[in-house]
Design a protein around this motif. Structure first.
Motif: not given
Length: 334
Positions: A203, A207, A211, A213, A224, A250, A265, A267, A269, A291
């Motif tokens: 991230r 982020w 998640g 922004h 991310a 996320r 993902s 984050a 988006h 992660e």
């Protein structure tokens, strides 16, 4: 297996797409059009019913030309609707319990007036013995039925087993039925040689842990996500048609173009504008495993005009079915 470049995270590339006058909705296939490599195959799956024209509506997609068998919980002869979506929603109403499997987990609808004749509108609600491997009627003739699946709580969950832990994914058959069919095909092959994660980007400072922004920060790189391939050696791959393309959140699991490249993902988006078919979502408790993969050693590569982080050592995947209890969902590993 040769790795392929991706347009994930490329805002500039997406801005250079052709702009068609009078288009009100951003069609899902933009994600396919922005892919920066040609597909390996041109063979398509059977067409799907476009049952949710509005992308923010509840998913109720099925597969045209497929008839599911199984024990009937409502007979179609006296249970009729005008659309397959109404049939699907009738099944979903029998799947609202929070304490167990669905009473209805599959539906079969006859929606072609000419082919169906007096059967037009019949909506059969059924129960499968094995919801991941439903009973499909085999026929050499054209099938006039449209069928779909509904997963209840704890159902339709698969695992991506890695050396760092197993990432459990809830599949979305009512949003991406053809995608689910391909995943089940991989499960049936009992191997996934060639399946791997090969790109990993955290991230960063753009982020937050949820998640979201962070204001006034770039949208990447890093982007991310972890990206990989779901294509078993020896299993013929067919391009997966564009299906439901909700906003990427996320934990979303989606195809890059028509597959077999996919990504998870890390984050939200919104800047990707509903461009990717989402076929699943990872369980919240497993996001830490994804992660962790982003913290592995990587090297920088340029894919087209995009700077990406490629894993020095790809992470191999094993695709497994869930059977054991996990959190508040009933899971298992085959």
């Amino acid at each position: 297996m040769r790795r392929k470049p991706s347009d994930l995270g490329s805002n500039g590339a997406r801005r250079r797409l052709w702009i068609v006058p009078l288009v009100v909705l951003i069609f899902c296939y933009l994600g396919y059009m922005t892919v920066s490599w040609p597909p390996h195959h041109t063979v398509s799956f059977r067409s799907i019913s476009a049952l949710n024209a509005e992308e923010d509506e509840e998913c109720c997609r099925g597969v045209d030309g497929m008839e599911l068998w199984g024990a009937a919980v409502k007979w179609g002869t006296d249970h009729k609707f005008n659309t397959s979506k109404d049939c699907c929603l009738a099944c979903k109403k029998m799947c609202e319990r929070s304490d167990g499997p669905c009473l209805c987990d599959s539906w079969v609808f006859c929606g072609d007036r000419e082919s169906c004749g007096e059967k037009f509108g019949e909506c059969w609600l059924k129960k499968q013995k094995d919801i991941l491997f439903p009973d499909v009627k085999q026929s050499d003739e054209k099938v006039m039925w449209t069928s779909g699946l509904i997963f209840g709580k704890g159902e339709g969950i698969i695992g991506l087993e890695t050396e760092y832990g197993t990432i459990h994914i809830k599949l979305l058959p009512d949003c991406a039925p053809n995608s689910m069919a391909y995943i089940v095909e991989l499960l049936g092959s009992r191997h996934c040689a060639g399946c791997q994660f090969h790109r990993a980007e955290g991230r960063g400072s753009s982020w937050d842990p949820r998640g979201n922004h962070i204001k006034d920060t770039p949208l990447g790189p890093p982007h991310a996500l972890i990206q990989g391939t779901l294509e078993a050696e020896g299993v013929p791959f067919k391009n997966i048609p564009t299906e439901a393309c909700p906003p990427i959140r996320r934990g979303s699991v989606a195809w890059v173009g028509s597959g077999p490249e996919f990504f998870i993902s890390l984050a939200n988006h919104d800047e990707w504008h509903k461009s990717y078919t989402v076929f699943g979502s990872i369980l919240p408790e497993d996001i830490e495993i994804a992660e962790r993969i982003t913290q592995l050693p990587t090297r920088s590569e340029l894919w087209g005009n995009i700077n990406v982080s490629v894993l020095e050592n790809p992470v191999k995947l094993k695709l497994k079915r869930s059977t054991e209890s996990k959190g508040n969902l009933n899971l298992s590993t085959n």
